[in-house]
Structure formats: C-alpha cells, structure tokens
Design a protein around this motif. Structure first.
Motif, PDB file in Angstrom:
ATOM      1  N   HIS A  17      23.382  53.431  22.677  1.00  0.00           N
ATOM      2  CA  HIS A  17      22.592  54.700  21.401  1.00  0.00           C
ATOM      3  C   HIS A  17      21.667  54.358  20.360  1.00  0.00           C
ATOM      4  O   HIS A  17      20.849  55.483  21.036  1.00  0.00           O
ATOM      5  N   LYS A  28      33.919  56.848  15.879  1.00  0.00           N
ATOM      6  CA  LYS A  28      34.822  57.710  16.601  1.00  0.00           C
ATOM      7  C   LYS A  28      36.275  56.492  17.174  1.00  0.00           C
ATOM      8  O   LYS A  28      35.429  55.495  17.626  1.00  0.00           O
ATOM      9  N   ASN A  45      34.907  52.867  19.131  1.00  0.00           N
ATOM     10  CA  ASN A  45      33.227  52.966  19.266  1.00  0.00           C
ATOM     11  C   ASN A  45      32.648  51.466  19.010  1.00  0.00           C
ATOM     12  O   ASN A  45      33.977  50.680  18.585  1.00  0.00           O
ATOM     13  N   ARG A  70      20.409  60.955  28.262  1.00  0.00           N
ATOM     14  CA  ARG A  70      21.307  59.537  27.852  1.00  0.00           C
ATOM     15  C   ARG A  70      22.266  59.348  28.896  1.00  0.00           C
ATOM     16  O   ARG A  70      23.066  60.272  29.675  1.00  0.00           O
ATOM     17  N   HIS A 130      25.736  56.528  30.272  1.00  0.00           N
ATOM     18  CA  HIS A 130      26.580  56.178  29.601  1.00  0.00           C
ATOM     19  C   HIS A 130      26.829  55.350  28.055  1.00  0.00           C
ATOM     20  O   HIS A 130      27.037  54.995  27.880  1.00  0.00           O
ATOM     21  N   GLU A 155      27.612  57.844  23.862  1.00  0.00           N
ATOM     22  CA  GLU A 155      28.026  58.912  23.220  1.00  0.00           C
ATOM     23  C   GLU A 155      27.465  58.655  21.840  1.00  0.00           C
ATOM     24  O   GLU A 155      27.926  57.880  20.873  1.00  0.00           O
ATOM     25  N   ASN A 156      28.056  59.852  20.919  1.00  0.00           N
ATOM     26  CA  ASN A 156      27.399  59.790  19.419  1.00  0.00           C
ATOM     27  C   ASN A 156      28.507  59.073  19.051  1.00  0.00           C
ATOM     28  O   ASN A 156      29.323  58.979  19.006  1.00  0.00           O
TER      29      ASN A 156
END
Length: 370
Positions: free
Chosen positions: A15, A164, A167, A361, A363, A365-366
């Motif tokens: 990320h 999340k 994560n 972006r 693969h 996520e935030n």
C-alpha cells in the motif's frame, strides 16, 4: 559516483509503496531514477512498470540477481517489517545502498548487524524517517530547541487508527502491532525533542479487544523518563478513532502539532508563550517521500553520512524492546544511554508538491477503516 542520478529499485509493492513511494520518485527525478520494481506479484509488476515507465521488474526469487546485475545503485525497502533485515543485508553485501522503511528490523540485534554490514562494506544505510525532512515537524523542533518555550519538561502524543481486520498490521509473524507500526513515530519524535534515549520506560498493553487484536496489541500506553526529570507519554491504538497529535510543554511555553505523523493531510502547528497570543502555522499537504529519496541520493552522490542513519533505527528499537519487556514484566525497564547521535534541523527541510491522491492501485486496499 560518475553519474548524476542514483538508480533505484523499489522492493515491495504494498500500500505505502503504491500510494506514496512510487509517486514520490516522480518528485525526486532530478537526482534519482527508478529503474526496477521487485515484487512477488506478477500483475503488480506488469501494471506498475507500465504506469511509471520502469524498465525492469524482478520477482523476489531473483532479488540477488538484480543486486549483482549492475542495474541499480540503491534500493528502497518497502517490505513487511519482518523482511527488512534480510533484504537489506543482501543489498549492502552486494555493494548496493539501502533506504529502508522503519522499523529498521524486528529487534536490536538484527538492526546492529545491518549497521555493521553497512560500515564494513561502505554501502550507505538510511532509515526512512520521512518526517526528518518535513517542515512542520522541523519547525516544532526548532522552536523547542531554541529555548522559545523555556526548558522542555514533557511530551505527550496520541496516534491511533482503526485498522481493518485481516490487514498485515494485525499479523504478529510479519511484524504487526501498533508499537512497531505507529508507536515508532512517537518514540522518534520524543527522542528528537529531548536529544537522547529515555533512562526508563514503563508500559501497559491491551490485547483481545476484538478480532483485530487477537495476535497483536490493540493499544499501548507508555511512560518514558528522561534525564533531569523530564517525562514523555504516548498512547497508540489500532482501534481508536483516527488521531495523530503531539504536545510539547516547556517552562515558559508550549506547542502542539496536529496531524503530526501523517503524509496525506494538512498540518497545523500551534505555539504559545506565557501570556502572548497563540501563533498558528499552517502547512499544506506535501509529498514526504520524494524529499527523503532526494536527500538519500544526495548523500550517495556526494558521499555524505545520512542524518537518519542506521544508529537512529537501532536506538528506536532499543526503546521498543524496553517497552515490550515492561509490558511483559509489568515493571519499569532501564535503558543505558549511548553517545548522542545526529538530529534533524530546519536546514534539511525539503519541499515537494503533494502527489496524486489516486494512483494506480493493484491488489491493495486502504489499511484503515476511516
């Protein structure tokens, strides 16, 4: 070096690499050139080399082949925490300079090995403390160090985010947890203001608040005692509403920096002294990754020692290990102070405009629920 630009490989395309480091290289193009990407994800390599016009891409299995290929002068390590040491040492031994994300390693012993290999090989190793080049933080340090708020007596900080579930930050084996991920910012800021290691730390941690904190702590509260009776406290959390702020209080004044550790928001610095009106400094969001790349490249091209050197990474890990020991023993833990190290000044502030908020972006996520 004979050339006027340092050739980099970006190792790890998670990320932060995709949303901040890759765009940062665009802002560092005067003395830095991104020539290779390294990832275990073929689709990431394919799409991102095309987007950023990068000539080469390598799988992790071919990392050593890249290091000895002569294609790169330096690598930017943007991997999960538990991979930092191994990939850094491999690069240093190949004569390749390393800009490594923090924490430098998962423990002091590994970080010291990294520093020793750097010294023996002559390959430079810099810890990626981006805030050491960010003007708001450097202005706060200048105010405090110049005596404008008297003698600094205590520091307090809160840094929280709602991570999340699932994560990587919640994976203990990969170096997850709020202490390694965000607590290191509070530790490094405190050391910068006080100019030394704490003499003693005492910490509490909470785990099992929800599914996100089954393996790692959900929250830690830390007290640090410095020489002269000075104190610092901070709380970090993976379940609290987003907050990133610190206060520094002296005998004749105080200051506060809001969004102190962030790279995607504006920052506001408040400075007050006795009965004088509060001064407010506004800092617009800017790129914080391009400047550290520019700085490291300058150190390589002109054979200078980075201020954010390997020792800085080792010192923060010494504090982290003491905190972890205190949590486990439920007792204060003493630290042995080392010689003073380099510290950032306003002179090394580097400004680059904010980068694209919506990069390609692939693969990812935030990590935050906010």
């Amino acid at each position: 070096m004979a050339r006027d630009k340092v050739r980099y490989a970006l190792v790890g395309l998670g990320h932060i690499a995709q949303t901040a480091v890759l765009p940062g290289f665009v802002n560092a193009k005067n003395n830095s050139e991104l020539v290779a990407l390294v990832s275990g994800d073929e689709e990431k390599r394919e799409k991102l080399t095309k987007k950023y016009q990068v000539e080469y891409s390598f799988d992790y299995s071919d990392y050593r082949k890249l290091l000895y290929s002569g294609l790169v002068d330096a690598v930017y390590i943007s991997l999960p925490n538990h991979m930092h040491a191994r990939f850094t040492v491999d690069a240093l031994q190949a004569g390749v300079h390393v800009l490594c994300e923090k924490p430098l390693a998962m423990n002091v012993e590994d970080a010291k090995v990294m520093a020793q290999v750097s010294e023996v090989t002559g390959s430079k190793l810099m810890t990626a403390y981006r805030l050491h080049f960010q003007r708001a933080n450097l202005k706060a340090l200048e105010i405090a160090r110049s005596g404008q708020i008297g003698d600094v007596r205590f520091f307090n900080s809160i840094f929280s985010m709602r991570v999340k579930e699932g994560n990587i930050r919640t994976d203990k084996r990969r170096g997850g947890g709020p202490l390694f991920d965000i607590g290191i910012y509070c530790i490094n800021a405190t050391r910068s203001f006080f100019g030394e290691l704490p003499e003693q730390v005492f910490a509490f941690a909470n785990q099992g608040f929800d599914k996100r904190s089954l393996e790692v702590d959900e929250m830690l509260s830390v007290v640090m005692k410095f020489s002269g009776g000075r104190m610092a406290t901070f709380i970090v959390s993976f379940a609290g509403n987003h907050q990133a702020v610190y206060d520094v209080v002296g005998t004749t004044g105080c200051l506060r920096l809001e969004n102190a550790y962030e790279y995607y928001n504006d920052m506001t610095l408040y400075y007050s002294k006795l009965s004088a009106p509060t001064r407010t400094y506004k800092y617009k969001k800017s790129d914080q990754f391009g400047p550290e790349i520019v700085y490291f490249s300058d150190c390589i091209l002109n054979n200078k020692t980075p201020e954010t050197n390997a020792t800085e990474g080792v010192l923060d890990l010494m504090v982290i290990e003491a905190i972890m020991q205190s949590v486990k023993s439920r007792k204060p833990v003493n630290l042995t102070a080392l010689s003073k190290t380099l510290h950032p000044t306003l002179k090394q502030a580097i400004h680059r405009p904010a980068v694209d908020n919506k990069p390609v972006r692939v693969h990812i996520e935030n990590p935050s629920m906010d």
